[in-house]
Scaffold this motif. Structure first.
Motif, PDB file in Angstrom:
ATOM      1  N   ILE A 108      57.072   6.260   2.901  1.00 28.54           N
ATOM      2  CA  ILE A 108      57.085   7.089   4.107  1.00 28.54           C
ATOM      3  C   ILE A 108      56.772   6.251   5.337  1.00 28.54           C
ATOM      4  O   ILE A 108      57.387   6.418   6.410  1.00 28.54           O
ATOM      5  CB  ILE A 108      56.082   8.248   3.970  1.00 28.54           C
ATOM      6  N   ALA A 109      55.826   5.324   5.214  1.00 30.50           N
ATOM      7  CA  ALA A 109      55.402   4.538   6.365  1.00 30.50           C
ATOM      8  C   ALA A 109      56.458   3.537   6.815  1.00 30.50           C
ATOM      9  O   ALA A 109      56.647   3.325   8.024  1.00 30.50           O
ATOM     10  CB  ALA A 109      54.092   3.810   6.044  1.00 30.50           C
ATOM     11  N   ALA A 112      60.897   5.736   5.792  1.00 29.17           N
ATOM     12  CA  ALA A 112      61.334   7.085   6.150  1.00 29.17           C
ATOM     13  C   ALA A 112      61.906   7.178   7.554  1.00 29.17           C
ATOM     14  O   ALA A 112      62.606   8.143   7.867  1.00 29.17           O
ATOM     15  CB  ALA A 112      60.174   8.074   5.996  1.00 29.17           C
ATOM     16  N   LYS A 116      59.698  10.784   9.032  1.00 29.03           N
ATOM     17  CA  LYS A 116      58.352  10.719   8.478  1.00 29.03           C
ATOM     18  C   LYS A 116      57.665  12.083   8.494  1.00 29.03           C
ATOM     19  O   LYS A 116      57.033  12.488   7.509  1.00 29.03           O
ATOM     20  CB  LYS A 116      57.508   9.710   9.254  1.00 29.03           C
ATOM     21  N   SER A 117      57.792  12.782   9.590  1.00 31.07           N
ATOM     22  CA  SER A 117      57.121  14.084   9.718  1.00 31.07           C
ATOM     23  C   SER A 117      57.641  15.069   8.683  1.00 31.07           C
ATOM     24  O   SER A 117      56.874  15.886   8.142  1.00 31.07           O
ATOM     25  CB  SER A 117      57.314  14.647  11.128  1.00 31.07           C
ATOM     26  N   LEU A 120      56.085  14.143   5.294  1.00 30.04           N
ATOM     27  CA  LEU A 120      54.663  14.510   5.280  1.00 30.04           C
ATOM     28  C   LEU A 120      54.498  16.015   5.158  1.00 30.04           C
ATOM     29  O   LEU A 120      53.594  16.496   4.464  1.00 30.04           O
ATOM     30  CB  LEU A 120      53.984  14.003   6.549  1.00 30.04           C
ATOM     31  N   TYR A 188      48.679   6.366   3.885  1.00 30.72           N
ATOM     32  CA  TYR A 188      49.761   6.392   4.875  1.00 30.72           C
ATOM     33  C   TYR A 188      49.242   6.048   6.271  1.00 30.72           C
ATOM     34  O   TYR A 188      49.877   5.275   7.004  1.00 30.72           O
ATOM     35  CB  TYR A 188      50.426   7.767   4.889  1.00 30.72           C
ATOM     36  N   GLU A 192      50.468   2.917   8.363  1.00 30.29           N
ATOM     37  CA  GLU A 192      51.111   3.173   9.657  1.00 30.29           C
ATOM     38  C   GLU A 192      50.542   2.280  10.750  1.00 30.29           C
ATOM     39  O   GLU A 192      51.230   1.967  11.734  1.00 30.29           O
ATOM     40  CB  GLU A 192      50.932   4.654  10.029  1.00 30.29           C
TER      41      GLU A 192
END
Length: 304
Positions: A108-109, A112, A116-117, A120, A188, A192
């Motif tokens: 995801i970090a 994505a 990303k949102s 999550l 994450y 990030e």
């Protein structure tokens, strides 16, 4: 004609002192509601529980304060198996969450992109459903003739007497599923914060992808791993819902014993003593983990 203000006057001096003292006390006034909240809903219940754990009596005749410390020894001697089992289940579930959650957080970090949102949100979506209902859904999935084992038994890949419910695998699987987001989110956040230029610099210095991960990304993500382990291990070890729904008599955790002592046996001192024994065991495990990982080094990495 300019007017001058004399700063040596008593009124001016008192005003400055008042402003200076007000500025010094401002942080304490701001944190006061938090301290009052902790005092009302943490410190006070803990004090009451300590007092209750040292009382003797029964629910019919009432309990009285006798400073009976033997309740703790009785609790440990009687339920040490369930206590150790809870710590083991919590540790295994935490390791499972880390092994599953780290790749998810990493993807995801770094992979994505602008979605990303969305990912999550999908990760947190199960939290919109009750914890008990989510756990009960696994009871349906893992049933002897459910959607998972039923087809495998029909084609002969599994024997008819094979089952997952009421086994440690089901309980640990439920713990892993329910507490996985508590591991993914801190990792994450740590990933990030990793500067892409640092990763690019390691590539420019001819580091392989594995070397970049082991020497750059992983050390910088340790604060997230540390936080994720704490957020996962503590509630997983104290959980009683998964063992109650997915487990059986041989998988009872200390949380189930405390619940039974409180609400069924009405043994309030024994339940309070077990709660503090569990708290002490968790604190000891957390401090040992922090010592082994090197908390100072982790905090230094997080502060960079």
């Amino acid at each position: 004609m300019e007017r001058t203000v004399r700063t040596d006057l008593p009124g001016v001096t008192r005003g400055r002192r008042r402003r200076r003292s007000g500025a010094a006390l401002a942080p304490y006034w701001l944190i006061l509601p938090g301290w009052l909240w902790l005092a009302a809903f943490f410190v006070t219940p803990v004090i009451v529980m300590v007092s209750l754990s040292l009382q003797t009596g029964d629910f019919i005749d009432g309990f009285r304060q006798t400073w009976h410390f033997g309740t703790y020894a009785d609790a440990v001697g009687t339920y040490h198996v369930q206590l150790v089992r809870s710590l083991v289940y919590g540790a295994v579930a935490t390791v499972s969450c880390a092994l599953i959650g780290y790749p998810v957080a990493y993807w995801i970090a770094f992979r994505a992109g602008r979605h990303k949102s969305v990912f999550l949100f999908l990760l947190l979506l199960p939290f919109f459903v009750s914890f008990v209902i989510r756990t009960q859904s696994w009871n349906v999935v893992l049933a002897d003739h459910g959607v998972l084992l039923g087809p495998l038994k029909d084609v002969g890949l599994l024997s008819d007497d094979f089952h997952l419910l009421a086994t440690p695998y089901a309980v640990i699987g439920g713990l892993t599923y329910n507490f996985l987001p508590f591991m993914v989110l801190p990792i994450y956040v740590a990933l990030e914060r990793v500067d892409p230029k640092v990763i690019e610099a390691s590539t420019d210095l001819y580091a392989s992808k594995a070397g970049t991960f082991l020497r750059v990304v992983l050390p910088l993500s340790l604060p997230g791993v540390f936080a994720g382990v704490l957020l996962t291990f503590v509630p997983a070890s104290a959980d009683y819902v998964n063992a109650g729904i997915l487990g059986g008599p041989s998988t009872t955790m200390i949380g189930n014993i405390i619940q039974t002592e409180y609400f069924t046996n009405l043994d309030y001192p024994g339940a309070a003593a077990l709660s503090f024994v569990l708290m002490g065991a968790l604190l000891l495990a957390v401090f040992t983990y922090a010592r082994a990982l090197g908390t100072d080094e982790v905090l230094e990495v997080a502060a960079r």
